[in-house]
Design a protein around this motif. Structure first.
Motif, PDB file in Angstrom:
ATOM      1  N   TYR A   1       2.953   5.384  -4.701  1.00 23.16           N
ATOM      2  CA  TYR A   1       2.467   6.580  -5.086  1.00 23.16           C
ATOM      3  C   TYR A   1       2.940   7.090  -6.508  1.00 23.16           C
ATOM      4  O   TYR A   1       4.227   6.691  -6.855  1.00 23.16           O
ATOM      5  CB  TYR A   1       2.728   7.886  -4.341  1.00 23.16           C
TER       6      TYR A   1
ATOM      7  N   SER B   1      -1.715   8.098  -4.197  1.00 22.09           N
ATOM      8  CA  SER B   1      -1.693   6.793  -3.831  1.00 22.09           C
ATOM      9  C   SER B   1      -2.462   5.640  -4.937  1.00 22.09           C
ATOM     10  O   SER B   1      -3.484   6.245  -5.506  1.00 22.09           O
ATOM     11  CB  SER B   1      -2.279   6.493  -2.661  1.00 22.09           C
ATOM     12  N   ILE B   2      -2.056   4.553  -5.241  1.00 23.18           N
ATOM     13  CA  ILE B   2      -2.379   3.685  -6.163  1.00 23.18           C
ATOM     14  C   ILE B   2      -2.800   2.300  -5.532  1.00 23.18           C
ATOM     15  O   ILE B   2      -1.965   2.068  -4.479  1.00 23.18           O
ATOM     16  CB  ILE B   2      -1.647   3.498  -7.417  1.00 23.18           C
ATOM     17  N   LYS B   3      -3.701   1.703  -6.027  1.00 27.46           N
ATOM     18  CA  LYS B   3      -4.160   0.325  -5.387  1.00 27.46           C
ATOM     19  C   LYS B   3      -3.137  -0.681  -5.623  1.00 27.46           C
ATOM     20  O   LYS B   3      -2.880  -1.426  -4.912  1.00 27.46           O
ATOM     21  CB  LYS B   3      -5.496   0.042  -5.798  1.00 27.46           C
ATOM     22  N   ALA B   4      -2.574  -0.630  -6.816  1.00 26.75           N
ATOM     23  CA  ALA B   4      -1.565  -1.652  -7.332  1.00 26.75           C
ATOM     24  C   ALA B   4      -0.437  -1.950  -6.308  1.00 26.75           C
ATOM     25  O   ALA B   4       0.401  -0.831  -6.066  1.00 26.75           O
ATOM     26  CB  ALA B   4      -1.304  -1.530  -8.788  1.00 26.75           C
ATOM     27  N   ASP B   5      -0.012  -3.149  -5.902  1.00 25.61           N
ATOM     28  CA  ASP B   5       1.274  -3.424  -5.092  1.00 25.61           C
ATOM     29  C   ASP B   5       2.196  -4.148  -6.034  1.00 25.61           C
ATOM     30  O   ASP B   5       2.738  -5.226  -5.268  1.00 25.61           O
ATOM     31  CB  ASP B   5       0.798  -3.934  -3.888  1.00 25.61           C
TER      32      ASP B   5
ATOM     33  N   GLY C   1       0.810  -1.272   0.039  1.00 21.66           N
ATOM     34  CA  GLY C   1       0.129  -0.116   0.019  1.00 21.66           C
ATOM     35  C   GLY C   1       0.890   1.234   0.092  1.00 21.66           C
ATOM     36  O   GLY C   1       0.208   2.404   0.300  1.00 21.66           O
TER      37      GLY C   1
END
Length: 345
Positions: free
Chosen positions: A289, A301-305, A286
């Protein structure tokens, strides 16, 4: 078939363009790549049949076998046999055509044997020129009743840079210049594939013999070079003091900043940033960015990890544009580290 009859019908603007071309043809045809080998003629003794670009003393063009030249539009250079490719620059190619049949063969008394039928022109360009290589630009002129049926000549482009250079033809840029009703007409882009008809009163493939009915076609292309830079820096977590290195203890968090920039001359789509972390550093879920023009140049922030796996797609970028990816990693605990100083790259 005199020079006076030609110039008397060409506007000052057209003559200026032709004059530019004349400055580029003072090169012996024997040193150039053209073909096929064919009989040649002179202004005083033109051909007794339809044939293209085979007069050796044309007062405007010189040796007509040398009928393809190129210039750099961006730097306003003169037409020549070769140009060096510069990323982002625009180039213009000139292709001359002349049915060398004697003008008295155009009439009914001679069964119109001097008029070329099915006359056409075709251009051939490389899609890309590799680093340190030379590309060839070919021009073809012919007719269904000409002998030989087709003639060709070439100009060259050199890529002296360290990366491949792409050639982007400008659609709709091919234009014909002559003394007839087709003067200034735009030729279809088929000239770059199957070829397109030439003509004097119409683009119908009919070109009578004599300099009065000769002309030329110009078209343009741009040199593009895809390129980009990537820079990676590190900072203690939440300190925003990014540099080449940082001191951290076992169990500490560190932030990585990756900067991408499109330094080429063509748009780059679906740019993916992927990072490989060394052993003893683990990605913090999490924490990724992205900052670019789509986010107002603020980190979001982006959801992809997936930045340390298959990577994250950060969008498309025009030349000169770029973006940032930021994420956090954690240093292993002391139990998993060697005693003393550990250096991770």
């Amino acid at each position: 078939m005199t020079l006076t009859s030609l110039l008397g019908k060409v506007s000052k603007r057209v003559w200026a363009l032709t004059a530019i071309a004349t400055a580029t043809v003072a090169i012996p045809a024997g040193l150039l790549a053209w073909g096929p080998d064919r009989p040649t003629f002179t202004m005083a003794h033109p051909a007794d049949h339809v044939t293209f670009n085979s007069i050796t003393d044309n007062p405007v063009q010189g040796d007509e076998r040398n009928f393809v030249q190129i210039r750099n539009v961006t730097t306003n250079s003169k037409f020549s046999e070769s140009e060096s490719l510069v990323a982002g620059n625009e180039y213009e190619v000139y292709v001359f055509y002349h049915n060398d049949a004697a003008s008295n063969l155009n009439d009914a008394a001679h069964n119109y044997k001097g008029i070329a039928t099915g006359a056409y022109m075709k251009a051939e360009l490389p899609a890309s020129v590799a680093a340190g290589s030379t590309g060839t630009i070919n021009g073809y002129v012919g007719a269904s009743n000409s002998s030989p049926s087709q003639v060709w000549d070439e100009a060259t482009v050199k890529n002296t840079t360290g990366g491949a250079m792409d050639i982007r033809i400008e659609s709709g840029s091919a234009k014909i210049t002559n003394n007839g009703k087709t003067n200034g007409k735009t030729l279809p882009d088929a000239i770059f594939s199957t070829g397109t008809p030439l003509g004097y009163d119409a683009l119908d493939g009919k070109v009578p013999g004599c300099t009065q009915y000769s002309g030329y076609v110009t078209y343009r292309f741009k040199a593009d070079q895809p390129n980009f830079t990537v820079a990676k820096t590190v900072s203690a977590h939440d300190q925003n003091k990014f540099g080449e290195n940082v001191d951290a203890k076992a169990g500490d968090l560190v932030d990585f900043l990756i900067q991408y920039k499109n330094t080429g001359t063509t748009q780059q789509d679906n740019v993916v940033i992927r990072d490989t972390l060394p052993a003893h550093l683990s990605y913090v879920a999490g924490s990724t960015y992205v900052s670019n023009s789509a986010t107002g140049n603020k980190f979001q922030s982006i959801k992809a990890d997936t930045v340390t796996q298959q990577g994250v797609n950060i969008g498309s970028y025009a030349p000169g544009a770029g973006g940032f990816v930021k994420f956090t990693a954690k240093v292993d605990t002391e139990n998993n580290l060697a005693c003393g100083t550990n250096k991770f790259t």
